[in-house]
Design an enzyme around this catalytic site. Structure first.
Site, PDB file in Angstrom:
ATOM      1  CB  SER A  29      36.977  -0.481 -26.516  1.00 52.13           C
ATOM      2  OG  SER A  29      35.442  -0.546 -27.033  1.00 52.13           O
ATOM      3  CG  HIS A  41      34.303  -4.698 -30.313  1.00 47.61           C
ATOM      4  ND1 HIS A  41      33.721  -4.788 -29.107  1.00 47.61           N
ATOM      5  CD2 HIS A  41      34.950  -3.440 -30.263  1.00 47.61           C
ATOM      6  CE1 HIS A  41      33.550  -3.784 -28.346  1.00 47.61           C
ATOM      7  NE2 HIS A  41      34.186  -2.523 -28.950  1.00 47.61           N
ATOM      8  NE  ARG A  80      31.075  -6.612 -23.317  1.00 43.37           N
ATOM      9  CZ  ARG A  80      31.961  -6.140 -22.588  1.00 43.37           C
ATOM     10  NH1 ARG A  80      32.873  -5.305 -23.068  1.00 43.37           N
ATOM     11  NH2 ARG A  80      31.996  -6.484 -21.210  1.00 43.37           N
ATOM     12  CB  THR A  81      25.697  -9.469 -28.605  1.00 46.24           C
ATOM     13  OG1 THR A  81      26.195 -10.461 -29.496  1.00 46.24           O
ATOM     14  CG2 THR A  81      24.286  -8.801 -29.335  1.00 46.24           C
ATOM     15  CG  HIS A  82      27.947  -3.370 -27.516  1.00 41.41           C
ATOM     16  ND1 HIS A  82      28.922  -3.937 -28.314  1.00 41.41           N
ATOM     17  CD2 HIS A  82      28.542  -2.909 -26.189  1.00 41.41           C
ATOM     18  CE1 HIS A  82      30.211  -3.889 -27.430  1.00 41.41           C
ATOM     19  NE2 HIS A  82      30.157  -3.186 -26.558  1.00 41.41           N
ATOM     20  CD  GLU A 132      26.963   8.592 -21.799  1.00 40.76           C
ATOM     21  OE1 GLU A 132      27.985   9.030 -22.029  1.00 40.76           O
ATOM     22  OE2 GLU A 132      26.604   7.392 -22.070  1.00 40.76           O
ATOM     23  CB  SER A 149      29.189  -3.168 -22.235  1.00 42.35           C
ATOM     24  OG  SER A 149      30.413  -2.740 -21.650  1.00 42.35           O
ATOM     25  CG  ASN A 200      35.599   8.563 -24.103  1.00 39.57           C
ATOM     26  OD1 ASN A 200      35.643   7.635 -24.288  1.00 39.57           O
ATOM     27  ND2 ASN A 200      34.481   9.584 -23.572  1.00 39.57           N
TER      28      ASN A 200
HETATM   29  I1  8IG Z   1      34.789   3.718 -25.248  1.00 36.88           I
HETATM   30  O1  8IG Z   1      32.049   8.244 -23.098  1.00 36.88           O
HETATM   31  C1  8IG Z   1      33.318   4.717 -24.567  1.00 36.88           C
HETATM   32  N1  8IG Z   1      32.189   3.895 -24.499  1.00 36.88           N
HETATM   33  N2  8IG Z   1      28.116   5.728 -22.630  1.00 36.88           N
HETATM   34  N3  8IG Z   1      29.772   7.000 -22.879  1.00 36.88           N
HETATM   35  C2  8IG Z   1      29.369   6.078 -23.162  1.00 36.88           C
HETATM   36  N4  8IG Z   1      30.154   4.562 -23.718  1.00 36.88           N
HETATM   37  C3  8IG Z   1      31.216   4.901 -23.713  1.00 36.88           C
HETATM   38  C4  8IG Z   1      32.043   5.950 -23.779  1.00 36.88           C
HETATM   39  C5  8IG Z   1      31.426   7.250 -23.199  1.00 36.88           C
HETATM   40  N5  8IG Z   1      33.143   5.944 -24.021  1.00 36.88           N
END
Ligand code: 8IG
Length: 269
Positions: free
Chosen positions: A36, A68, A89-91, A190, A209, A232
């Site tokens: 991302s 993506h 990418r595969t998450h 989270e 990832s 973020n």
């Molecule tokens: I972009 O705040 C992104 N990916 N776990 N937490 C988690 N994954 C993320 C976050 C985040 N922001």
């Protein structure tokens, strides 16, 4: 035979053969996974000689995340290196299993890559790292409760994120910060309590990832470089709730800067 029956290393060899066939490039040197916010970096790394639809390559899947790319590109750098850009990418949260998550990594290794660059967008725990800040990954904490390795495969993960490659990155930008990346399974972000827990156990960045991929890369003998884009502040670090839109916007705003940074770093590898 379905792809579920086949040995993961054999499937990666098949995928690498398909990439070599489609690109005419027998061996690649470096693989880059663009997460991302990092999508624009490919065009600055070099000249794209081939773009493949990842879904045409054995074991690859179209990505589930908006923003993506589902492409694999072969790039020729100004110094004559061949870079394989893995946009698909595969998450782990897609539920295809950890073998699918690391298939692009094993494919890159089978394609000859001795170096792997992992990028991602993530949440930051340090309030000074405002959205748009790139952070070198110095180490990880794997909170997925699984491993890409099967059986008695005891792989050493000391210096997993190559200090040699991190030093090269800091030559390009001495102001680059480093942090420990914790991989959660997602796809939910989270809770604030989980973010406090991540901080207590030593994480600086939270994402979905990278850690599983890095483990597979080390197992395959690759030198690993990781860099995150804080898109973020992690939940509870900032007052405002998280949104996928915020993540996309921070990635777009930082895109030109981090793309140039990554291209300059890779040029020195
Ligand atoms: I972009 O705040 C992104 N990916 N776990 N937490 C988690 N994954 C993320 C976050 C985040 N922001």
């Amino acid at each position: 035979m379905t792809t579920f029956d086949i040995d993961p290393i054999a499937l990666a060899s098949e995928a690498a053969a398909a990439i070599a066939q489609a690109t005419g490039v027998a061996q690649h040197d470096t693989a880059v996974v663009l997460g991302s916010g990092w999508g624009q970096a490919a065009e600055l790394i070099g000249e794209t000689t081939h773009t493949l639809d990842a879904a045409q390559i054995p074991g690859f899947h179209a990505p589930a995340v908006p923003g993506h790319k589902g492409h694999i590109a072969s790039i020729l750098t100004p110094t004559g290196k061949r870079v394989l850009v893995l946009g698909a990418r595969t998450h782990f949260y897609e539920g295809r299993g950890v073998r699918s998550v690391v298939h692009p990594i094993r494919t890159a290794a089978a394609a000859g890559c001795s170096q792997l660059v992992l990028t991602n967008g993530c949440g930051g725990l340090n309030p000074a790292w405002t959205p748009g800040t790139p952070v070198l990954i110095s180490d990880h904490i794997n909170l997925t409760a699984t491993s890409p390795l099967e059986g008695a495969t005891f792989v050493d993960l000391t210096d997993l994120y190559s200090s040699r490659l991190r030093a090269i990155a800091r030559e390009v930008d001495p102001s680059l910060n480093e942090g420990v990346y914790a991989q959660f399974t997602g796809p939910h972000y989270e809770t604030p309590a989980e973010v406090r827990y991540a901080k207590v156990i030593g994480a600086d960045l939270v994402g979905m990832s990278t850690a599983l991929e890095a483990i597979a890369a080390r197992h395959a003998g690759m030198e690993v470089f990781g860099i995150s884009l804080v898109t973020n502040l992690a939940a509870g670090i900032s007052e405002v709730p998280l949104s996928h839109e915020e993540v996309i916007e921070a990635g777009q705003a930082a895109g030109p800067h981090i793309s140039r940074l990554l291209a300059e770093i890779i040029a020195r590898f």
